[in-house]
Design a protein around this motif. Structure first.
Motif, PDB file in Angstrom:
ATOM      1  N   ASN A   6       0.778  -1.279  -0.099  1.00  0.00           N
ATOM      2  CA  ASN A   6       0.008   0.108   0.058  1.00  0.00           C
ATOM      3  C   ASN A   6       0.991   1.434   0.154  1.00  0.00           C
ATOM      4  N   TYR A  10       1.188   3.811  -3.083  1.00  0.00           N
ATOM      5  CA  TYR A  10       0.727   5.292  -2.981  1.00  0.00           C
ATOM      6  C   TYR A  10       1.788   6.442  -3.040  1.00  0.00           C
ATOM      7  N   ARG A  82      -8.189   5.029  -0.681  1.00  0.00           N
ATOM      8  CA  ARG A  82      -9.079   4.021  -0.067  1.00  0.00           C
ATOM      9  C   ARG A  82     -10.204   3.391  -0.751  1.00  0.00           C
ATOM     10  N   ARG A  83     -10.651   4.352  -1.390  1.00  0.00           N
ATOM     11  CA  ARG A  83     -11.918   3.932  -2.240  1.00  0.00           C
ATOM     12  C   ARG A  83     -11.533   2.842  -3.199  1.00  0.00           C
ATOM     13  N   THR A  85      -8.534   0.745  -3.028  1.00  0.00           N
ATOM     14  CA  THR A  85      -7.894  -0.505  -2.539  1.00  0.00           C
ATOM     15  C   THR A  85      -8.620  -0.899  -1.305  1.00  0.00           C
ATOM     16  N   HIS A  87      -7.879   0.303   1.532  1.00  0.00           N
ATOM     17  CA  HIS A  87      -6.922   0.689   2.736  1.00  0.00           C
ATOM     18  C   HIS A  87      -6.675   2.123   2.815  1.00  0.00           C
ATOM     19  N   TRP A  88      -6.454   2.510   3.756  1.00  0.00           N
ATOM     20  CA  TRP A  88      -5.926   4.214   3.906  1.00  0.00           C
ATOM     21  C   TRP A  88      -4.403   3.917   3.939  1.00  0.00           C
TER      22      TRP A  88
END
Length: 90
Positions: A6, A10, A82-83, A85, A87-88
């Protein structure tokens, strides 16, 4: 998706968003300066013909606008990740 992946995913998104935020903030600052000061160009710290007050006011305004735009873009990017994946990003 693991946290390591992640962050890796990102990172490039964050860099692109940061560059975009800088460009947007610069454009917003130039427009705000034109409206508030009635002058086309904001003063630089080394402009001999500009006073301390004007130079410091321009720097404070530019910093505030940059921080606001950067925070909005970073937050929007994180929400978008987040939308996509689930995950934040950390």
């Amino acid at each position: 998706m693991s946290k390591g992946i992640n962050k890796t995913v990102y990172k490039p998104v964050g860099v692109v968003l940061g560059l975009a935020a800088g460009a947007v903030a610069g454009a917003v600052f130039r427009q705000v300066w034109k409206l508030t000061a009635g002058d086309g160009d904001a003063p630089n710290a080394t402009d001999e013909d500009r006073g301390w007050g004007e130079v410091l006011a321009a720097a404070a305004l530019q910093g505030a606008i940059f921080s606001l735009v950067r925070a909005a873009v970073d937050r929007g990017g994180a929400v978008g990740v987040r939308r996509l994946t689930g995950h934040w990003p950390d």
